[in-house]
Design an enzyme around this catalytic site. Structure first.
Site, short mmCIF file in Angstrom:
data_model
loop_
_atom_site.label_atom_id
_atom_site.label_comp_id
_atom_site.label_asym_id
_atom_site.label_seq_id
_atom_site.Cartn_x
_atom_site.Cartn_y
_atom_site.Cartn_z
N TYR A 48 0.84 -1.18 0.00
CA TYR A 48 0.00 0.00 0.00
C TYR A 48 0.89 1.24 0.00
O TYR A 48 1.94 1.26 0.66
CB TYR A 48 -0.90 0.00 1.24
CG TYR A 48 -1.80 1.21 1.35
CD1 TYR A 48 -2.89 1.36 0.49
CD2 TYR A 48 -1.56 2.20 2.30
CE1 TYR A 48 -3.72 2.47 0.58
CE2 TYR A 48 -2.39 3.31 2.39
CZ TYR A 48 -3.46 3.43 1.53
OH TYR A 48 -4.28 4.53 1.63
N ASP A 62 -0.72 15.90 5.71
CA ASP A 62 -1.63 15.19 4.80
C ASP A 62 -2.94 15.96 4.68
O ASP A 62 -3.98 15.57 5.19
CB ASP A 62 -1.88 13.77 5.34
CG ASP A 62 -2.76 12.95 4.43
OD1 ASP A 62 -2.82 13.25 3.23
OD2 ASP A 62 -3.40 12.00 4.93
N ASP A 89 -3.16 5.60 -2.57
CA ASP A 89 -4.11 6.60 -2.11
C ASP A 89 -4.13 7.74 -3.12
O ASP A 89 -3.13 8.45 -3.28
CB ASP A 89 -3.67 7.08 -0.73
CG ASP A 89 -4.55 8.15 -0.13
OD1 ASP A 89 -5.50 8.59 -0.79
OD2 ASP A 89 -4.27 8.55 1.01
N ASP A 91 -6.34 10.26 -2.95
CA ASP A 91 -7.05 11.37 -2.31
C ASP A 91 -8.43 11.56 -2.96
O ASP A 91 -9.18 10.62 -3.11
CB ASP A 91 -6.21 12.65 -2.37
CG ASP A 91 -5.06 12.63 -1.39
OD1 ASP A 91 -5.04 11.74 -0.51
OD2 ASP A 91 -4.16 13.48 -1.49
N HIS A 116 -7.61 4.25 -4.44
CA HIS A 116 -8.90 4.66 -3.87
C HIS A 116 -9.10 6.15 -4.01
O HIS A 116 -8.16 6.95 -3.93
CB HIS A 116 -9.07 4.18 -2.42
CG HIS A 116 -8.06 4.63 -1.43
ND1 HIS A 116 -8.05 5.89 -0.88
CD2 HIS A 116 -7.01 3.98 -0.85
CE1 HIS A 116 -7.06 5.99 0.00
NE2 HIS A 116 -6.41 4.84 0.03
N GLU A 118 -11.68 9.21 -2.60
CA GLU A 118 -12.53 9.46 -1.42
C GLU A 118 -13.56 10.54 -1.67
O GLU A 118 -13.51 11.27 -2.67
CB GLU A 118 -11.66 9.81 -0.22
CG GLU A 118 -10.88 11.10 -0.36
CD GLU A 118 -9.75 11.19 0.65
OE1 GLU A 118 -9.75 12.18 1.41
OE2 GLU A 118 -8.88 10.31 0.68
N CYS A 126 -6.54 14.32 6.72
CA CYS A 126 -6.27 12.95 7.13
C CYS A 126 -7.55 12.33 7.68
O CYS A 126 -8.30 12.96 8.43
CB CYS A 126 -5.18 12.93 8.19
SG CYS A 126 -4.90 11.31 8.94
N ARG A 161 -13.52 5.21 -1.23
CA ARG A 161 -13.40 5.48 0.19
C ARG A 161 -14.46 6.50 0.60
O ARG A 161 -14.64 7.52 -0.07
CB ARG A 161 -12.00 6.02 0.51
CG ARG A 161 -11.88 6.57 1.92
CD ARG A 161 -10.47 6.99 2.24
NE ARG A 161 -10.46 8.09 3.19
CZ ARG A 161 -9.36 8.63 3.70
NH1 ARG A 161 -8.18 8.17 3.35
NH2 ARG A 161 -9.43 9.64 4.54
N GLU A 191 -13.87 4.51 6.04
CA GLU A 191 -12.83 5.05 6.91
C GLU A 191 -13.32 5.29 8.33
O GLU A 191 -14.49 5.68 8.55
CB GLU A 191 -12.31 6.36 6.31
CG GLU A 191 -11.23 7.06 7.13
CD GLU A 191 -9.93 6.28 7.25
OE1 GLU A 191 -9.97 5.13 7.75
OE2 GLU A 191 -8.88 6.82 6.88
N ASN A 213 -8.72 -0.21 7.49
CA ASN A 213 -7.54 0.62 7.70
C ASN A 213 -7.11 0.53 9.16
O ASN A 213 -7.78 1.04 10.04
CB ASN A 213 -7.86 2.07 7.33
CG ASN A 213 -6.67 3.00 7.54
OD1 ASN A 213 -5.54 2.56 7.74
ND2 ASN A 213 -6.94 4.29 7.52
#
Length: 299
Positions: A48, A62, A89, A91, A116, A118, A126, A161, A191, A213
């Site tokens: 990952y 982040d 990721d 975002d 992913h 989101e 984050c 996500r 999440e 996660n």
């Protein structure tokens, strides 16, 4: 020697097959290409690449400051170093709907097996910080439709996500997850679940795999792989764990160096030179061209 000999499309196909098997897959987070090779050597199922790690590696928080180019470049450097599938990721997709589509094709070109996207407001936060905001349903679904429509390799895995748990609760999470699946998501990343019962509820409500996660110091408890398997999760990530371990060790080493002026007492905690040389495959390079790499590894 050099990079993985397994083409990206083969990694994606194999990843799809593993997902379909129903087993739970373990994806520790790599903080650089060499750590990805170590993850593979230790027998994990995949790698990952966390947005938080890429940001931290650049000395940034982040909060959506990294660019598609930075993420794709780092993900590609990691993906080419391992035979394992790599998921990254992405975002919020780095912009609006057309940007999401471009992000998918750019990440395909980088050689990763999936990513992913989101449903946070851009710029994001984050996932385990307070004060998150999510976009409306239409925008969230539009992002996933754009991602699914843009991919050229049908085996590239689109993971949706949702961060809506922190804003509207578990039922809203399940409702949005179902609609994200209808929009084209192959897997759901819910999440900041609070407990195993929440993972179980989300998994039971969906016909696609659920990602768990297990990030330290966050909203979720730290469950074992066996516990998550029983709760219905089919992929678990530890996104920042290796970076945290590495930085913790680095800080302790620097403190020791300041206090003692040497690191002799920490030699047992270091990766030995011989192990490092083995991991980067010095012998393979030596065999390739002994006229250039003619050396012996000290033991």
């Amino acid at each position: 020697m050099l990079y993985s000999s397994v083409p990206a499309h083969e990694k994606r196909r194999a990843f799809r097959e593993r997902i379909a098997s129903g087993e739970i897959l373990r994806f520790p987070g790599a903080f650089n290409p060499l750590s990805a090779r170590l993850i593979e050597r230790k027998g994990f199922d995949g790698v990952y690449v966390a947005g938080a790690v890429i940001a931290a590696d650049l000395g940034l928080p982040d909060i959506g400051l990294t660019t598609l180019t930075e993420v794709a470049t780092r993900a590609g450097q990691i993906a080419r170093m391992t035979d394992l599938p790599v998921i990254v990721d992405a975002d919020t997709g780095f912009g609006e709907t057309m940007n999401v589509a471009r992000s998918i094709q750019t990440l395909e070109d980088a050689g990763v097996a999936g990513c992913h996207i989101e449903d946070q407001v851009n710029p994001k936060r984050c996932g385990h910080l307070d004060g998150k905001e999510v976009v409306d349903e239409h925008t969230a679904l539009q992002r996933i439709r754009a991602a699914a429509d843009a991919r050229r390799d049908e085996n590239f895995v689109i993971i949706a996500r949702t961060d809506i748990r922190a804003i509207a609760g578990l039922e809203a999470t399940i409702d949005r997850a179902r609609k994200l699946v209808e929009a084209g998501a192959d897997m759901i990343f819910a999440e900041a679940m609070r407990d195993l019962a929440e993972f179980e509820a989300v998994s039971a409500a969906l016909d696609v795999p659920v990602l768990a996660n297990m990030t330290e110091f966050g909203k979720s408890e730290l469950f074992t792989v066996d516990q998550l398997r029983e709760a219905g999760a089919r992929l678990v990530i530890w996104p920042v764990s290796l970076l945290r371990m590495a930085m913790g060790s680095a800080e302790r080493a620097l403190d020791t160096l300041l206090a003692d002026g040497h690191l002799t007492g920490l030699l047992g905690e270091m990766q030995h030179r011989a192990d490092l040389y083995d991991l980067v495959d010095y012998p393979g390079y030596n065999a390739f061209d002994s006229g250039i790499y003619n050396f012996e590894i000290a033991r």
